[in-house]
Scaffold this motif. Structure first.
Motif, PDB file in Angstrom:
ATOM      1  N   GLY A 105      -7.861  26.309  -8.557  1.00 54.69           N
ATOM      2  CA  GLY A 105      -6.736  25.780  -9.333  1.00 54.69           C
ATOM      3  C   GLY A 105      -6.519  24.299  -9.062  1.00 54.69           C
ATOM      4  N   ASP A 106      -6.643  23.900  -7.802  1.00 56.08           N
ATOM      5  CA  ASP A 106      -6.485  22.480  -7.451  1.00 56.08           C
ATOM      6  C   ASP A 106      -7.558  21.635  -8.141  1.00 56.08           C
ATOM      7  OD1 ASP A 106      -4.365  23.172  -5.876  1.00 56.08           O
ATOM      8  OD2 ASP A 106      -5.463  23.049  -3.972  1.00 56.08           O
ATOM      9  N   LYS A 107      -8.789  22.147  -8.159  1.00 54.42           N
ATOM     10  CA  LYS A 107      -9.889  21.413  -8.814  1.00 54.42           C
ATOM     11  C   LYS A 107      -9.625  21.264 -10.312  1.00 54.42           C
ATOM     12  CE  LYS A 107     -12.650  20.901  -5.237  1.00 54.42           C
ATOM     13  NZ  LYS A 107     -12.987  19.560  -4.713  1.00 54.42           N
ATOM     14  N   ALA A 108      -9.021  22.302 -10.907  1.00 53.33           N
ATOM     15  CA  ALA A 108      -8.718  22.240 -12.340  1.00 53.33           C
ATOM     16  C   ALA A 108      -7.681  21.147 -12.625  1.00 53.33           C
ATOM     17  CB  ALA A 108      -8.198  23.597 -12.820  1.00 53.33           C
ATOM     18  N   LEU A 109      -6.673  21.040 -11.759  1.00 57.46           N
ATOM     19  CA  LEU A 109      -5.660  19.995 -11.936  1.00 57.46           C
ATOM     20  C   LEU A 109      -6.269  18.608 -11.775  1.00 57.46           C
ATOM     21  CD1 LEU A 109      -2.691  21.607  -9.956  1.00 57.46           C
ATOM     22  CD2 LEU A 109      -2.942  21.434 -12.437  1.00 57.46           C
ATOM     23  N   LEU A 112       0.828  -1.203   0.000  1.00 54.88           N
ATOM     24  CA  LEU A 112       0.000   0.000   0.000  1.00 54.88           C
ATOM     25  C   LEU A 112       0.861   1.250   0.000  1.00 54.88           C
ATOM     26  CD1 LEU A 112      -2.678   1.522   0.288  1.00 54.88           C
ATOM     27  CD2 LEU A 112      -2.518   1.184   2.770  1.00 54.88           C
ATOM     28  N   PHE A 113       1.859   1.278   0.894  1.00 60.77           N
ATOM     29  CA  PHE A 113       2.726   2.455   0.964  1.00 60.77           C
ATOM     30  C   PHE A 113       3.505   2.642  -0.338  1.00 60.77           C
ATOM     31  CE2 PHE A 113       2.525   2.008   5.727  1.00 60.77           C
ATOM     32  CZ  PHE A 113       1.904   3.230   5.919  1.00 60.77           C
ATOM     33  N   LYS A 114       3.898   1.515  -0.960  1.00 66.92           N
ATOM     34  CA  LYS A 114       4.617   1.616  -2.227  1.00 66.92           C
ATOM     35  C   LYS A 114       3.715   2.247  -3.295  1.00 66.92           C
ATOM     36  CE  LYS A 114       7.233  -1.155  -5.563  1.00 66.92           C
ATOM     37  NZ  LYS A 114       7.699  -2.507  -5.909  1.00 66.92           N
ATOM     38  N   ALA A 115       2.435   1.790  -3.300  1.00 66.27           N
ATOM     39  CA  ALA A 115       1.492   2.365  -4.272  1.00 66.27           C
ATOM     40  C   ALA A 115       1.249   3.835  -3.987  1.00 66.27           C
ATOM     41  CB  ALA A 115       0.173   1.595  -4.236  1.00 66.27           C
ATOM     42  N   LEU A 116       1.110   4.178  -2.674  1.00 63.03           N
ATOM     43  CA  LEU A 116       0.876   5.568  -2.306  1.00 63.03           C
ATOM     44  C   LEU A 116       2.067   6.453  -2.667  1.00 63.03           C
ATOM     45  CD1 LEU A 116      -0.834   5.085   1.171  1.00 63.03           C
ATOM     46  CD2 LEU A 116      -1.927   5.874  -0.930  1.00 63.03           C
ATOM     47  N   ALA A 117       3.273   5.866  -2.594  1.00 61.08           N
ATOM     48  CA  ALA A 117       4.481   6.630  -2.911  1.00 61.08           C
ATOM     49  C   ALA A 117       4.560   7.003  -4.380  1.00 61.08           C
ATOM     50  CB  ALA A 117       5.717   5.820  -2.498  1.00 61.08           C
ATOM     51  N   LEU A 118       3.761   6.345  -5.229  1.00 57.31           N
ATOM     52  CA  LEU A 118       3.767   6.625  -6.669  1.00 57.31           C
ATOM     53  C   LEU A 118       2.556   7.449  -7.102  1.00 57.31           C
ATOM     54  CD1 LEU A 118       4.928   3.116  -7.952  1.00 57.31           C
ATOM     55  CD2 LEU A 118       6.309   5.198  -7.732  1.00 57.31           C
ATOM     56  N   LYS A 119       1.761   7.928  -6.138  1.00 58.97           N
ATOM     57  CA  LYS A 119       0.584   8.722  -6.470  1.00 58.97           C
ATOM     58  C   LYS A 119       0.790  10.174  -6.079  1.00 58.97           C
ATOM     59  CE  LYS A 119      -3.242   5.416  -6.468  1.00 58.97           C
ATOM     60  NZ  LYS A 119      -3.602   5.710  -7.860  1.00 58.97           N
ATOM     61  N   ASP A 120       0.234  11.064  -6.865  1.00 57.54           N
ATOM     62  CA  ASP A 120       0.234  12.483  -6.544  1.00 57.54           C
ATOM     63  C   ASP A 120      -0.831  12.732  -5.476  1.00 57.54           C
ATOM     64  OD1 ASP A 120      -1.217  15.375  -7.707  1.00 57.54           O
ATOM     65  OD2 ASP A 120       0.846  15.344  -7.008  1.00 57.54           O
ATOM     66  N   TYR A 121      -0.436  13.365  -4.362  1.00 55.51           N
ATOM     67  CA  TYR A 121      -1.350  13.495  -3.216  1.00 55.51           C
ATOM     68  C   TYR A 121      -2.568  14.366  -3.544  1.00 55.51           C
ATOM     69  CZ  TYR A 121       0.367  18.260  -2.477  1.00 55.51           C
ATOM     70  OH  TYR A 121       0.663  19.594  -2.620  1.00 55.51           O
ATOM     71  N   LEU A 122      -2.433  15.323  -4.499  1.00 59.33           N
ATOM     72  CA  LEU A 122      -3.535  16.244  -4.782  1.00 59.33           C
ATOM     73  C   LEU A 122      -4.534  15.656  -5.760  1.00 59.33           C
ATOM     74  CD1 LEU A 122      -4.851  19.064  -4.580  1.00 59.33           C
ATOM     75  CD2 LEU A 122      -3.318  19.810  -6.420  1.00 59.33           C
ATOM     76  N   THR A 123      -4.042  15.096  -6.862  1.00 57.65           N
ATOM     77  CA  THR A 123      -4.934  14.679  -7.956  1.00 57.65           C
ATOM     78  C   THR A 123      -5.223  13.190  -7.962  1.00 57.65           C
ATOM     79  OG1 THR A 123      -3.070  14.342  -9.445  1.00 57.65           O
ATOM     80  CG2 THR A 123      -4.038  16.561  -9.363  1.00 57.65           C
ATOM     81  N   GLY A 124      -4.429  12.418  -7.237  1.00 58.15           N
ATOM     82  CA  GLY A 124      -4.601  10.968  -7.268  1.00 58.15           C
ATOM     83  C   GLY A 124      -4.013  10.329  -8.513  1.00 58.15           C
ATOM     84  N   SER A 125      -3.430  11.121  -9.379  1.00 58.80           N
ATOM     85  CA  SER A 125      -2.820  10.604 -10.609  1.00 58.80           C
ATOM     86  C   SER A 125      -1.396  10.126 -10.304  1.00 58.80           C
ATOM     87  CB  SER A 125      -2.770  11.716 -11.659  1.00 58.80           C
ATOM     88  OG  SER A 125      -1.904  12.747 -11.222  1.00 58.80           O
ATOM     89  N   PRO A 126      -0.751   9.421 -11.246  1.00 60.58           N
ATOM     90  CA  PRO A 126       0.660   9.069 -11.048  1.00 60.58           C
ATOM     91  C   PRO A 126       1.490  10.340 -10.849  1.00 60.58           C
ATOM     92  CG  PRO A 126      -0.260   7.800 -12.864  1.00 60.58           C
ATOM     93  CD  PRO A 126      -1.306   8.811 -12.495  1.00 60.58           C
TER      94      PRO A 126
END
Length: 634
Positions: free
Chosen positions: A522-526, A463-477
């Motif tokens: 701006g965050d919502k736009a991203l 889980l932490f490995k997967a979380l480490a590869l996600k952008d905290y704001l958008t949930g994207s890689p």
């Protein structure tokens, strides 16, 4: 756990001095024995609080110095130290105690040396000097053999039991409390026996027998009411509140501690008030009443620092960290937790250290620093595992203590007839068989739980490995994830197995968007752009947030002309989104720089990205809202 010593030292002073009539304020002291008699009467007096007694002792000590009565001065000084310990003024007690050992050498009085050692063992335990505690414990047990006075013998066993209780050696603590009770049974002082019941109540709280603990507390409370001892009553009420806390009954905890605090206020017992406030803050924290907890901790933190109470200072800083975390004040939480670090090495209980590491991991996780949270848990996995094993061992020890206790009661009550002896032998074997079976079951449960924990650890690592590869704001890689994808595709392109094109996208006029509609918009736009990429891009393509409002897209095996179509679809679908905080009339535009892998130009993927970045710069300079292909002429 340490609160018991406050009543113990009052009982100790009474036991040592015995009972004498108190002289008046204007009494004349013709001999040292007159002054010593008043010291004894003062120690026995239950109508005065420890604070009032301390003031009287200071006057008697001053008189003994004036008259050059050295032995009386020594006894007054020892009583002064015992009162400081009972009030949890650990640092002050330690300062006053040190010169008394040298002074005691002039007198051949074993009881004096015992009293000094009993004070020292409690001070060292409070300061975390556990090596010294172990040495003193052995010395006291050797010296007590020569003591004939039952009250002193009982006091020594209590001091030893207290030091064992503080490091969770419950079986040995119970054994020595029983020796103390047997010694006190030879005296006429019910207060001493009441204190042992109070102590046994705390042991039963810690080993998970709250019903038995409350029974002991009830007996102790009756004794304090009969004696009119308000100080000891506040101690009993505190420990009742502590038992409620251990059972998760936090509202009852707050109520009992309010009663204890009310008594402490009446007798001007500042330390008693501080203990109650600190434990109430713990209860508020568990109830999620963060501000109440913070106010309570801040009210007493300086006082416990002055007294030198090691564990209380550690608990307060960790409690403040957890409470600030509950309020979302991450920086304050981390600052408070850092203040607890100087105490870590001196903590005897593994569970206390666990509380620090788990709180630190919670803070990192709440800040979105999942990698750091995982590292804290991973780096301290052995410590957490050892604490788990220790908890299981204590469970086994708890059942062993219960079994031994029941067996002892039965043996004390049996008749010395042959049939009853045989029945007892059979019953003992059955109980032992049951105990062995219970231990086997517990060991099996332990193995199952450890297996489950290991399974959870593997899952959490993934889980932490997967979380480490996600952008905290958008949930994207995130940047790392998309670069990992590009690295794989770059290797394939070098081998000639695929066509590789990289696109670097940057929103046009994004700062003006933030200034006009706010950073939340701006965050919502991203976030909307991330959703758009998931809609438009093919499965073999990959993308990720490269930094700020920049995005990196990796196109796999695609004709160059179709990339421009993808650019148009991305813009179209983004503007189809309803973005909170942004008017529907607002049109989003972005620019994209493109670069196709060229073996002659790209020795590594950084050079490919650099060419895409040059194309992006050209797109911006040509008026924005366009995709531009890299070329040498451009």
């Amino acid at each position: 756990m340490h609160f018991l010593r406050r009543s113990f030292y009052l009982a100790l002073a009474i036991a040592v001095f015995g009972g004498f009539e108190v002289k008046g304020q204007d009494a004349k002291y013709n001999t040292p024995d007159d002054l010593i008699s008043e010291l004894r009467a003062l120690a026995e007096d239950t109508t005065q609080t420890p604070i009032e007694k301390r003031s009287s002792v200071a006057q008697l000590k001053a008189k003994s110095i004036t008259k050059n009565w050295e032995y009386a001065e020594l006894l007054a000084s020892i009583l002064d130290v015992e009162l400081e310990v009972s009030l949890d003024n650990t640092n002050e007690a330690n300062r006053k105690l040190k010169p008394l050992y040298e002074a005691a050498k002039s007198f051949e009085d074993p009881e004096v040396h015992l009293r000094l050692d009993m004070s020292q063992i409690r001070i060292d335990a409070a300061l975390g000097n556990f090596k010294s505690v172990k040495v003193l414990r052995q010395k006291l047990l050797e010296d007590v053999i020569e003591i004939t006075k039952p009250s002193i013998k009982g006091d020594v066993f209590v001091a030893v039991a207290e030091s064992q209780y503080m490091i969770a050696e419950y079986a040995d603590a119970i054994k020595n409390y029983r020796f103390a009770y047997q010694a006190y049974a030879e005296t006429n002082n019910d207060s001493d026996k009441a204190f042992v019941k109070l102590a046994l109540g705390n042991v039963n709280t810690d080993i998970g027998n709250p019903t038995k603990a409350m029974a002991y507390f009830s007996e102790a409370l009756k004794a304090t009411n009969a004696a009119g001892d308000q100080f000891l009553k506040s101690v009993v009420l505190y420990n009742i509140g502590n038992t409620h806390f251990q059972q998760g009954e936090y509202e009852l905890t707050i109520h009992s501690l309010s009663l204890a605090k009310s008594i402490s206020k009446k007798i001007n017992d500042e330390i008693g008030i501080a203990w109650a406030v600190k434990r109430q803050a713990d209860a508020h924290k568990e109830l999620g009443q963060w501000q109440f907890a913070i106010d309570g901790y801040n009210q007493v933190v300086d006082l416990f620092a002055e007294t030198g109470s090691l564990l209380n200072q550690f608990d307060i800083h960790v409690g403040l960290a957890a409470s600030y975390l509950g309020q979302g004040k991450f920086d304050k939480a981390l600052e408070s937790l850092r203040k607890s670090e100087p105490f870590l090495d001196k903590l005897q209980e593994a569970s206390d250290r666990d509380e620090y590491f788990l709180t630190l991991a919670d803070i990192h996780a709440a800040k979105g620093e999942f990698k750091l949270a995982f590292e804290v848990i991973s780096n301290n996995y052995d410590n957490l595992k050892n604490a788990f094993y220790l908890d299981r061992q204590r469970d086994i020890e708890k059942y062993r203590i219960q079994f031994d206790s029941e067996l002892t009661d039965e043996q004390n009550q049996m008749l010395l007839s042959e049939n009853q002896l045989k029945n007892l032998e059979i019953q003992t074997k059955q109980e032992q068989t049951k105990t062995l079976l219970l231990i086997s079951i517990l060991v099996l449960m332990l193995l199952l739980v450890v297996g489950f924990l290991l399974f959870k650890q593997v899952k959490n690592r993934d889980l932490f490995k997967a979380l480490a590869l996600k952008d905290y704001l958008t949930g994207s890689p995130n940047r790392r994830a998309v670069l990992d994808s590009l690295s794989l595709k770059f290797e394939q392109a070098e081998q000639g197995s695929t066509e590789l094109i990289v696109g670097l996208i940057d929103f046009d006029n994004f700062k003006q968007l933030n200034d006009k509609y706010g950073h939340a918009a701006g965050d919502k736009a991203l976030q909307a752009f991330s959703d758009t990429c998931n809609q438009v891009l093919r499965k073999q393509d990959s993308f990720g947030r490269y930094g700020g409002e920049e995005w990196l897209i990796v196109f796999d095996d695609i004709e160059f002309g179709k990339v421009f179509d993808v650019f148009e679809r991305l813009r179209h679908f983004l503007n189809e989104h309803e973005i909170e905080g942004v008017p529907s009339t607002h049109q989003f535009t972005f620019s994209m720089g493109l670069a196709k892998y060229d073996a002659a130009l790209d020795d590594n993927m950084e050079s490919l990205i650099k060419r895409a970045d040059q194309s992006l710069y050209l797109a911006k300079s040509e008026g924005r809202d366009r995709a531009v292909e890299w070329s040498e002429q451009a």
